[in-house]
Write a protein that holds these residues in place. Structure first.
Motif, PDB file in Angstrom:
ATOM      1  N   ALA A 162      60.007  54.101  56.284  1.00 51.07           N
ATOM      2  CA  ALA A 162      58.935  53.256  57.405  1.00 51.07           C
ATOM      3  C   ALA A 162      59.484  53.690  58.636  1.00 51.07           C
ATOM      4  O   ALA A 162      60.468  53.949  58.972  1.00 51.07           O
ATOM      5  N   ASP A 163      57.965  54.278  59.584  1.00 48.81           N
ATOM      6  CA  ASP A 163      58.921  54.703  60.723  1.00 48.81           C
ATOM      7  C   ASP A 163      58.254  54.176  61.972  1.00 48.81           C
ATOM      8  O   ASP A 163      56.882  53.680  62.317  1.00 48.81           O
ATOM      9  N   PRO A 164      59.145  53.206  62.648  1.00 45.18           N
ATOM     10  CA  PRO A 164      58.888  52.789  63.571  1.00 45.18           C
ATOM     11  C   PRO A 164      58.046  53.138  64.256  1.00 45.18           C
ATOM     12  O   PRO A 164      57.127  52.344  65.845  1.00 45.18           O
ATOM     13  N   GLY A 165      58.049  54.277  64.777  1.00 45.24           N
ATOM     14  CA  GLY A 165      56.908  55.147  65.906  1.00 45.24           C
ATOM     15  C   GLY A 165      55.648  55.962  65.197  1.00 45.24           C
ATOM     16  O   GLY A 165      54.450  55.944  65.701  1.00 45.24           O
ATOM     17  N   TRP A 166      54.863  54.750  64.607  1.00 44.47           N
ATOM     18  CA  TRP A 166      53.797  55.061  63.939  1.00 44.47           C
ATOM     19  C   TRP A 166      52.265  54.400  64.757  1.00 44.47           C
ATOM     20  O   TRP A 166      51.582  54.482  65.582  1.00 44.47           O
ATOM     21  N   PRO A 167      52.866  52.695  64.805  1.00 41.72           N
ATOM     22  CA  PRO A 167      52.188  52.335  66.075  1.00 41.72           C
ATOM     23  C   PRO A 167      52.245  52.549  67.462  1.00 41.72           C
ATOM     24  O   PRO A 167      51.022  52.713  67.853  1.00 41.72           O
ATOM     25  N   ALA A 168      53.201  53.481  67.781  1.00 41.35           N
ATOM     26  CA  ALA A 168      52.712  54.403  69.014  1.00 41.35           C
ATOM     27  C   ALA A 168      51.894  55.951  68.927  1.00 41.35           C
ATOM     28  O   ALA A 168      51.139  55.936  69.867  1.00 41.35           O
ATOM     29  N   ARG A 169      52.184  55.595  67.892  1.00 40.05           N
ATOM     30  CA  ARG A 169      51.412  57.530  67.270  1.00 40.05           C
ATOM     31  C   ARG A 169      49.406  56.644  67.090  1.00 40.05           C
ATOM     32  O   ARG A 169      48.441  57.227  67.939  1.00 40.05           O
ATOM     33  N   TYR A 170      49.320  56.171  66.764  1.00 44.82           N
ATOM     34  CA  TYR A 170      48.162  55.151  66.387  1.00 44.82           C
ATOM     35  C   TYR A 170      47.365  55.067  67.744  1.00 44.82           C
ATOM     36  O   TYR A 170      46.312  55.202  67.982  1.00 44.82           O
ATOM     37  N   ALA A 171      48.341  54.454  68.484  1.00 46.56           N
ATOM     38  CA  ALA A 171      47.730  53.810  69.969  1.00 46.56           C
ATOM     39  C   ALA A 171      47.033  55.412  70.758  1.00 46.56           C
ATOM     40  O   ALA A 171      46.408  55.296  71.339  1.00 46.56           O
ATOM     41  N   ALA A 172      48.161  56.127  70.184  1.00 46.03           N
ATOM     42  CA  ALA A 172      47.564  57.384  71.624  1.00 46.03           C
ATOM     43  C   ALA A 172      46.921  58.016  70.862  1.00 46.03           C
ATOM     44  O   ALA A 172      45.248  58.866  71.598  1.00 46.03           O
ATOM     45  N   LEU A 173      46.579  58.050  69.515  1.00 47.53           N
ATOM     46  CA  LEU A 173      45.562  58.398  68.498  1.00 47.53           C
ATOM     47  C   LEU A 173      43.747  57.742  69.346  1.00 47.53           C
ATOM     48  O   LEU A 173      43.024  58.379  69.205  1.00 47.53           O
ATOM     49  N   ALA A 174      44.589  56.392  68.906  1.00 53.95           N
ATOM     50  CA  ALA A 174      43.178  55.430  69.605  1.00 53.95           C
ATOM     51  C   ALA A 174      42.310  55.901  71.360  1.00 53.95           C
ATOM     52  O   ALA A 174      41.225  55.528  71.537  1.00 53.95           O
ATOM     53  N   GLU A 175      43.257  55.772  71.556  1.00 53.17           N
ATOM     54  CA  GLU A 175      43.345  56.262  72.928  1.00 53.17           C
ATOM     55  C   GLU A 175      42.043  57.647  73.371  1.00 53.17           C
ATOM     56  O   GLU A 175      40.951  57.736  74.055  1.00 53.17           O
ATOM     57  N   ALA A 176      43.078  58.271  72.418  1.00 54.39           N
ATOM     58  CA  ALA A 176      42.215  60.243  72.473  1.00 54.39           C
ATOM     59  C   ALA A 176      40.948  59.952  72.094  1.00 54.39           C
ATOM     60  O   ALA A 176      39.686  60.410  72.687  1.00 54.39           O
ATOM     61  N   ILE A 177      40.073  58.578  71.107  1.00 53.36           N
ATOM     62  CA  ILE A 177      38.933  58.572  70.388  1.00 53.36           C
ATOM     63  C   ILE A 177      37.924  57.706  71.239  1.00 53.36           C
ATOM     64  O   ILE A 177      36.944  58.477  71.451  1.00 53.36           O
ATOM     65  N   GLY A 178      39.006  57.322  72.361  1.00 50.96           N
ATOM     66  CA  GLY A 178      37.939  56.467  72.739  1.00 50.96           C
ATOM     67  C   GLY A 178      37.564  56.938  74.177  1.00 50.96           C
ATOM     68  O   GLY A 178      36.311  56.384  74.106  1.00 50.96           O
ATOM     69  N   SER A 179      38.149  57.620  74.566  1.00 47.50           N
ATOM     70  CA  SER A 179      38.043  58.617  75.526  1.00 47.50           C
ATOM     71  C   SER A 179      37.037  59.450  75.261  1.00 47.50           C
ATOM     72  O   SER A 179      36.062  60.064  76.347  1.00 47.50           O
ATOM     73  N   VAL A 180      37.252  59.914  74.289  1.00 48.83           N
ATOM     74  CA  VAL A 180      35.348  60.773  73.812  1.00 48.83           C
ATOM     75  C   VAL A 180      34.624  60.042  73.183  1.00 48.83           C
ATOM     76  O   VAL A 180      33.430  60.830  73.693  1.00 48.83           O
ATOM     77  N   LEU A 181      34.511  58.915  72.489  1.00 49.68           N
ATOM     78  CA  LEU A 181      33.665  58.544  72.053  1.00 49.68           C
ATOM     79  C   LEU A 181      32.987  57.406  73.179  1.00 49.68           C
ATOM     80  O   LEU A 181      31.678  57.013  72.672  1.00 49.68           O
ATOM     81  N   GLY A 182      33.893  56.871  74.161  1.00 46.88           N
ATOM     82  CA  GLY A 182      33.232  55.609  75.083  1.00 46.88           C
ATOM     83  C   GLY A 182      32.476  53.757  74.349  1.00 46.88           C
ATOM     84  O   GLY A 182      33.123  53.715  73.354  1.00 46.88           O
ATOM     85  N   ASP A 183      31.134  54.323  74.354  1.00 48.93           N
ATOM     86  CA  ASP A 183      30.544  53.024  74.147  1.00 48.93           C
ATOM     87  C   ASP A 183      29.943  53.152  72.407  1.00 48.93           C
ATOM     88  O   ASP A 183      29.494  51.858  72.346  1.00 48.93           O
ATOM     89  N   ALA A 184      30.159  54.196  72.253  1.00 44.68           N
ATOM     90  CA  ALA A 184      29.829  54.940  70.650  1.00 44.68           C
ATOM     91  C   ALA A 184      30.966  53.645  69.392  1.00 44.68           C
ATOM     92  O   ALA A 184      30.551  53.713  68.815  1.00 44.68           O
ATOM     93  N   VAL A 185      32.196  53.822  70.227  1.00 44.59           N
ATOM     94  CA  VAL A 185      33.280  53.063  69.391  1.00 44.59           C
ATOM     95  C   VAL A 185      33.012  51.583  69.467  1.00 44.59           C
ATOM     96  O   VAL A 185      33.209  50.979  70.356  1.00 44.59           O
ATOM     97  N   LEU A 186      32.526  50.641  68.560  1.00 44.80           N
ATOM     98  CA  LEU A 186      32.262  49.175  68.327  1.00 44.80           C
ATOM     99  C   LEU A 186      33.752  48.703  67.920  1.00 44.80           C
ATOM    100  O   LEU A 186      33.747  47.721  68.392  1.00 44.80           O
ATOM    101  N   GLU A 187      34.751  48.974  67.513  1.00 44.28           N
ATOM    102  CA  GLU A 187      36.341  49.125  66.873  1.00 44.28           C
ATOM    103  C   GLU A 187      36.913  50.479  66.583  1.00 44.28           C
ATOM    104  O   GLU A 187      36.425  50.830  65.700  1.00 44.28           O
ATOM    105  N   ILE A 188      37.869  50.173  66.950  1.00 42.60           N
ATOM    106  CA  ILE A 188      38.728  50.716  65.820  1.00 42.60           C
ATOM    107  C   ILE A 188      40.500  50.100  65.759  1.00 42.60           C
ATOM    108  O   ILE A 188      40.476  49.744  66.146  1.00 42.60           O
TER     109      ILE A 188
END
Length: 191
Positions: free
Chosen positions: A34-60
């Protein structure tokens, strides 16, 4: 909201479907601690996805083993992305392509699931529509493992055995996964 019956039923892909848009890809199932850095990696990925998809993201949501602290896993972040209609690939695939995501799987018979893959860092981006029972199942399974160390250990043992067995990693874990689902559904009063 899906019914209890829809959530508790194990939905299988039509065996006659060829889901591969690109692939299949042979990827060894290598578990890492288990890597304690996985949640932070997810958060950065989710932010990038949200930045390009905007309102198309209903949930992530961060799902899968890397979303469970203390659980050994493949070093792959699994993300569930809910959009208005996963069949409308033009509404999300072109925006994700510059980030490096490639559409690999299209499974119309399994909740219209699409899976995009990112190589670095390794990500499986699972795309579903609103009120999809599988999204609810993923979250319930994650939350159950977070709260139940015995089942977390049982699942990790199954993952290790499956990884050591070579072929059929996901299929090899299925029996233990279904046992855990049965317990969590019963505890939730759904069965």
């Amino acid at each position: 909201m899906p019914s209890f019956e829809e959530i508790t039923r194990h939905h299988d892909v039509d065996p006659d479907d060829d889901p591969w848009v690109v692939g299949p890809i042979k990827e060894a199932a290598v578990l890492v601690p288990a890597d304690p850095g996985w949640p932070a990696r997810y958060a950065a990925l989710a932010e990038a996805i949200g930045s390009v998809l905007g309102d198309a993201v209903l949930e992530i949501e961060h799902v899968g083993s890397t979303a469970v602290a203390g659980l050994a896993a493949k070093d792959v972040i699994d993300i569930d992305l809910v959009v208005a209609d996963p069949r409308d690939e033009d509404a999300y695939v072109p925006a994700l392509t510059p980030l490096g995501y490639v559409l690999h799987i299209r499974e119309p018979s399994w909740h219209e699931h699409r899976c995009l893959r990112l190589e670095v860092p390794r990500v499986n981006l699972h795309v579903f529509g609103p009120d999809c029972p599988e999204v609810i199942r993923h979250r319930m399974f994650r939350d159950w493992l977070r709260a139940h160390p015995d089942d977390r250990a049982r699942y990790e043992d199954a993952k290790r055995a499956a990884a050591a067995g070579g072929a059929g990693y996901n299929q090899s874990k299925e029996g233990v996964i279904r046992e855990i689902y049965d317990r969590l559904f019963r505890a939730a009063g759904m069965l």
